[in-house]
Enzyme design. Structure first.
Site, PDB file in Angstrom:
ATOM      1  N   GLU A   1      14.314   1.479  18.929  1.00 13.65           N
ATOM      2  CA  GLU A   1      13.805   2.806  19.030  1.00 13.65           C
ATOM      3  C   GLU A   1      13.223   2.584  20.522  1.00 13.65           C
ATOM      4  O   GLU A   1      12.829   1.583  21.061  1.00 13.65           O
ATOM      5  CB  GLU A   1      12.370   2.898  18.262  1.00 13.65           C
TER       6      GLU A   1
ATOM      7  N   ARG B   1      10.734  -0.133   9.095  1.00 15.75           N
ATOM      8  CA  ARG B   1      11.049  -0.354  10.493  1.00 15.75           C
ATOM      9  C   ARG B   1      12.734  -0.334  10.284  1.00 15.75           C
ATOM     10  O   ARG B   1      13.463  -0.763   9.406  1.00 15.75           O
ATOM     11  CB  ARG B   1      10.619  -1.833  10.659  1.00 15.75           C
TER      12      ARG B   1
ATOM     13  N   ARG C   1       0.779  -1.316  -0.090  1.00 16.59           N
ATOM     14  CA  ARG C   1      -0.059  -0.031   0.067  1.00 16.59           C
ATOM     15  C   ARG C   1       0.951   1.286   0.046  1.00 16.59           C
ATOM     16  O   ARG C   1       0.707   2.202  -0.868  1.00 16.59           O
ATOM     17  CB  ARG C   1      -0.966   0.028   1.265  1.00 16.59           C
TER      18      ARG C   1
ATOM     19  N   ILE D   1      11.464   4.436   5.837  1.00 15.89           N
ATOM     20  CA  ILE D   1      10.188   4.659   6.487  1.00 15.89           C
ATOM     21  C   ILE D   1       9.603   3.584   6.859  1.00 15.89           C
ATOM     22  O   ILE D   1       8.209   3.339   7.348  1.00 15.89           O
ATOM     23  CB  ILE D   1       9.394   5.636   5.687  1.00 15.89           C
TER      24      ILE D   1
ATOM     25  N   HIS E   1      10.027   9.069  14.085  1.00 14.49           N
ATOM     26  CA  HIS E   1       8.997   7.816  13.824  1.00 14.49           C
ATOM     27  C   HIS E   1       7.612   8.777  13.671  1.00 14.49           C
ATOM     28  O   HIS E   1       6.601   8.487  14.413  1.00 14.49           O
ATOM     29  CB  HIS E   1       8.991   6.978  14.876  1.00 14.49           C
TER      30      HIS E   1
END
Ligand code: NAP
Length: 326
Positions: free
Chosen positions: A265, A236, A155, A234, A283
């Site tokens: 993170e 992971r 997507r 963008i 993020h």
């Protein structure tokens, strides 16, 4: 009244829906919950709404005595032990679709910021260094007609592709685990990963994190890239081997790199701060008001469906838990 645990404050529309049916506990702090806090609060809740940064592993699931649904506030699913949740008969849901456009747009914001040195230029101006137009000041890379390689043509990847083709007339190529049903959108075809790495002027990662994508981009892959590539992640953080990225940046090979996500993170590798050709974001891929409100609607609806003994719309473990509705 049954209880719902929300691990970070989410938009009011979702909380209001939940409060009509449940006693809702929202983490009151402006930080992620610690594992100890999570374990304590999850004990007697019907539902938990975690962020993609909350690890819902076996230990956490085992402490939840009444849990019927884990309703992730995000599309990524790598933070939850899905197999174990499924074994325990717990629904696991996410929020696909509604964040596609906002995340793709953020991807483009990073590509543009990298290619045109937007962050450096802003700092330069604020620091009072702008003394007039100069022919060699802050020279960037032109994107028109350049090649973009998209890794993960789902997507978000296909939305990035559409903007590349129709906005910048770019030559779009992609690598995906399978042949993507989205390739017709921009009339392109899957190519081998190595070919994409060797020939792309811009490379963007939009694949989920799974066993096959962990450290998909390591030293070998960086070595194959063109020397002035714009590299954007963008997806992971764990899709990229950070040590290899840092070595590559040190070698001066990348034109620029844009990161929205990091390994481990929020304790990202601070060596990244050394490089002024890196744009580092916290993020924020899906962080638009509209998207975050839609995500809040979806998580609330997912929880309410489970409470009413219906299969939630965006259930990930549908096969195992919604047999009748397959
Ligand atoms: P999606 O529609 O499921 O698309 C993912 C695509 O990646 C699919 O075409 C999938 O193909 C492919 N893929 C899966 N594993 C792969 C692998 N190991 N190697 C190559 N291709 C692989 O998902 P989406 O909605 O676009 O979201 C993609 C990811 O973006 C999410 O999982 C999340 O991690 C990340 N994301 C980040 C942010 C952010 O804030 N930065 C926001 C939203 C999402 P197959 O058919 O082979 O599975």
């Amino acid at each position: 009244m049954d209880k719902v645990l929300v691990t970070r404050d989410i938009p009011k529309n979702g909380l209001d829906m939940l409060k009509r049916e449940f006693e809702v506990y929202v983490n009151p702090y402006d930080r992620n919950m610690t594992k100890e806090e999570l374990i304590e609060k999850i004990e007697d809740v019907f539902a938990v709404i975690p962020m993609v940064s909350d690890k819902i592993d076996k230990e956490v699931i085992d402490r939840a005595k009444k849990l019927k649904i884990i309703a992730n506030y995000g599309v990524g699913i790598n933070n939850v032990d899905i197999e174990y949740a499924t074994k325990k008969g717990i629904f696991f849901t996410n929020t696909p679709g509604v964040l596609t456009q906002s995340t793709a747009e953020l991807g483009w914001a990073l590509i543009m910021a990298c290619a045109r040195r937007i962050v450096n230029s802003d700092s330069f101006t604020r620091e009072g260094k702008f003394t007039g137009f100069a022919p060699t000041l802050m020279l960037g890379k032109e994107l028109y007609n350049a090649r973009i390689g998209i890794i993960g043509m789902g997507r978000i990847g296909s939305s990035v592709a559409r903007m590349a083709r129709f906005g910048f007339n770019m030559d779009v190529v992609y690598y995906n685990r399978s042949i993507s049903d989205k390739e017709l959108i921009v009339d392109t075809g899957k190519i081998e990963l190595d070919e994409l790495l060797k020939t792309s002027d811009v490379i963007i990662l939009t694949t989920p994190l799974n066993n096959e994508s962990k450290h998909l981009i390591s030293k070998r892959e960086f070595d194959l890239m063109k020397s002035d590539v714009v590299f954007v992640n963008i997806a992971r953080g764990e899709v990229v081997d950070t040590d290899a990225l840092i070595d590559t940046l040190r070698s001066g090979k990348l034109f620029a790199c844009g990161l929205d996500v990091y390994e481990n993170e929020p304790d990202f590798d601070k060596r990244l701060l050394e490089f002024d050709n890196c744009v580092l974001l916290p993020h924020i891929g899906s962080a638009t008001i509209k998207t975050r409100e839609k995500m809040a609607d979806i998580v609330a609806n997912n929880v309410i469906s489970a409470y009413q003994n219906r299969c939630p719309e965006f259930v990930v473990n549908r096969e195992a838990l919604c047999a009748a509705e397959k």
